[in-house]
Design a protein around this motif. Structure first.
Motif, PDB file in Angstrom:
ATOM      1  N   GLN A   1       0.726  51.583 142.736  1.00  0.00           N
ATOM      2  CA  GLN A   1       1.980  52.208 143.147  1.00  0.00           C
ATOM      3  C   GLN A   1       2.463  53.183 142.071  1.00  0.00           C
ATOM      4  O   GLN A   1       2.896  54.293 142.379  1.00  0.00           O
ATOM      5  CB  GLN A   1       3.037  51.141 143.414  1.00  0.00           C
ATOM      6  CG  GLN A   1       4.317  51.670 143.989  1.00  0.00           C
ATOM      7  CD  GLN A   1       5.288  50.552 144.320  1.00  0.00           C
ATOM      8  OE1 GLN A   1       5.128  49.413 143.880  1.00  0.00           O
ATOM      9  NE2 GLN A   1       6.301  50.861 145.096  1.00  0.00           N
ATOM     10  N   ALA A   2       2.370  52.794 140.820  1.00  0.00           N
ATOM     11  CA  ALA A   2       2.781  53.670 139.720  1.00  0.00           C
ATOM     12  C   ALA A   2       1.880  54.897 139.647  1.00  0.00           C
ATOM     13  O   ALA A   2       2.362  56.016 139.414  1.00  0.00           O
ATOM     14  CB  ALA A   2       2.743  52.906 138.396  1.00  0.00           C
TER      15      ALA A   2
ATOM     16  N   ASP B   1       1.016  46.948 141.611  1.00  0.00           N
ATOM     17  CA  ASP B   1       2.027  47.680 140.839  1.00  0.00           C
ATOM     18  C   ASP B   1       1.419  48.890 140.140  1.00  0.00           C
ATOM     19  O   ASP B   1       2.012  49.970 140.112  1.00  0.00           O
ATOM     20  CB  ASP B   1       2.679  46.762 139.799  1.00  0.00           C
ATOM     21  CG  ASP B   1       3.564  45.698 140.419  1.00  0.00           C
ATOM     22  OD1 ASP B   1       3.922  45.833 141.614  1.00  0.00           O
ATOM     23  OD2 ASP B   1       3.887  44.732 139.708  1.00  0.00           O
ATOM     24  N   GLN B   2       0.216  48.717 139.591  1.00  0.00           N
ATOM     25  CA  GLN B   2      -0.455  49.827 138.919  1.00  0.00           C
ATOM     26  C   GLN B   2      -0.811  50.936 139.903  1.00  0.00           C
ATOM     27  O   GLN B   2      -0.643  52.116 139.609  1.00  0.00           O
ATOM     28  CB  GLN B   2      -1.717  49.334 138.209  1.00  0.00           C
ATOM     29  CG  GLN B   2      -1.423  48.503 136.983  1.00  0.00           C
ATOM     30  CD  GLN B   2      -2.674  47.898 136.376  1.00  0.00           C
ATOM     31  OE1 GLN B   2      -3.732  47.886 136.996  1.00  0.00           O
ATOM     32  NE2 GLN B   2      -2.546  47.390 135.164  1.00  0.00           N
TER      33      GLN B   2
ATOM     34  N   LYS C   1      -0.996  36.811 140.619  1.00  0.00           N
ATOM     35  CA  LYS C   1      -0.420  37.708 139.619  1.00  0.00           C
ATOM     36  C   LYS C   1      -1.325  38.908 139.390  1.00  0.00           C
ATOM     37  O   LYS C   1      -0.847  40.023 139.209  1.00  0.00           O
ATOM     38  CB  LYS C   1      -0.190  36.971 138.305  1.00  0.00           C
ATOM     39  CG  LYS C   1       1.014  36.076 138.341  1.00  0.00           C
ATOM     40  CD  LYS C   1       1.568  35.927 136.955  1.00  0.00           C
ATOM     41  CE  LYS C   1       2.806  35.087 136.998  1.00  0.00           C
ATOM     42  NZ  LYS C   1       3.949  35.793 136.543  1.00  0.00           N
TER      43      LYS C   1
ATOM     44  N   GLN D   1      -0.820  41.278 142.228  1.00  0.00           N
ATOM     45  CA  GLN D   1       0.471  41.939 142.112  1.00  0.00           C
ATOM     46  C   GLN D   1       0.421  43.022 141.038  1.00  0.00           C
ATOM     47  O   GLN D   1       0.928  44.119 141.237  1.00  0.00           O
ATOM     48  CB  GLN D   1       1.574  40.928 141.790  1.00  0.00           C
ATOM     49  CG  GLN D   1       2.960  41.550 141.708  1.00  0.00           C
ATOM     50  CD  GLN D   1       3.402  42.180 143.013  1.00  0.00           C
ATOM     51  OE1 GLN D   1       3.180  41.618 144.075  1.00  0.00           O
ATOM     52  NE2 GLN D   1       4.011  43.331 142.940  1.00  0.00           N
ATOM     53  N   MET D   2      -0.228  42.727 139.914  1.00  0.00           N
ATOM     54  CA  MET D   2      -0.345  43.711 138.844  1.00  0.00           C
ATOM     55  C   MET D   2      -1.158  44.913 139.313  1.00  0.00           C
ATOM     56  O   MET D   2      -0.798  46.055 139.036  1.00  0.00           O
ATOM     57  CB  MET D   2      -0.981  43.085 137.602  1.00  0.00           C
ATOM     58  CG  MET D   2      -0.042  42.172 136.839  1.00  0.00           C
ATOM     59  SD  MET D   2      -0.806  41.404 135.401  1.00  0.00           S
ATOM     60  CE  MET D   2      -1.189  42.833 134.414  1.00  0.00           C
TER      61      MET D   2
ATOM     62  N   ARG E   1       2.910  57.252 142.407  1.00  0.00           N
ATOM     63  CA  ARG E   1       4.195  57.870 142.083  1.00  0.00           C
ATOM     64  C   ARG E   1       3.991  58.991 141.067  1.00  0.00           C
ATOM     65  O   ARG E   1       4.513  60.089 141.228  1.00  0.00           O
ATOM     66  CB  ARG E   1       5.158  56.827 141.543  1.00  0.00           C
ATOM     67  CG  ARG E   1       6.550  57.373 141.240  1.00  0.00           C
ATOM     68  CD  ARG E   1       7.450  56.362 140.545  1.00  0.00           C
ATOM     69  NE  ARG E   1       6.892  56.009 139.246  1.00  0.00           N
ATOM     70  CZ  ARG E   1       6.538  54.792 138.883  1.00  0.00           C
ATOM     71  NH1 ARG E   1       6.679  53.777 139.699  1.00  0.00           N
ATOM     72  NH2 ARG E   1       6.040  54.564 137.683  1.00  0.00           N
TER      73      ARG E   1
END
Length: 59
Positions: A15-16, A12-13, A5, A8-9, A19
Motif C-alpha cells: 500500500q505504501a 502495508d508495504q 503479522k 499485514q506487513m 501511494r
C-alpha cells in the motif's frame, strides 16, 4: 512473528509503495482527467438493458 503479522506487513508495504508511486507519477492528474472523457461509453448516464436512462429503481 505470526503468519498474520507477516501478511499485514506485506500488505502495508504494498500500500505504501502504491501511494508513493502515485505521488511520484508526474502524469497522475492527466490520467485522472482522461479517466472519463465524453467519448468514453462509461461516462453516460445509468441505463437499463434496453438502453433507457434509469435511476436503478425497480418498476
Amino acid at each position: 512473528m505470526g503468519n498474520g503479522k507477516k501478511k499485514q506487513m506485506a500488505a502495508d508495504q504494498e500500500q505504501a509503495r502504491k501511494r508513493d508511486e502515485r505521488q511520484l507519477s508526474p502524469d497522475w492528474a492527466d490520467e485522472a482527467a482522461n479517466a472519463r472523457t465524453a467519448d468514453d461509453p462509461r461516462a453516460r448516464a445509468p441505463h437499463d438493458r434496453t438502453g433507457t436512462p434509469s435511476t436503478g429503481a425497480a418498476r
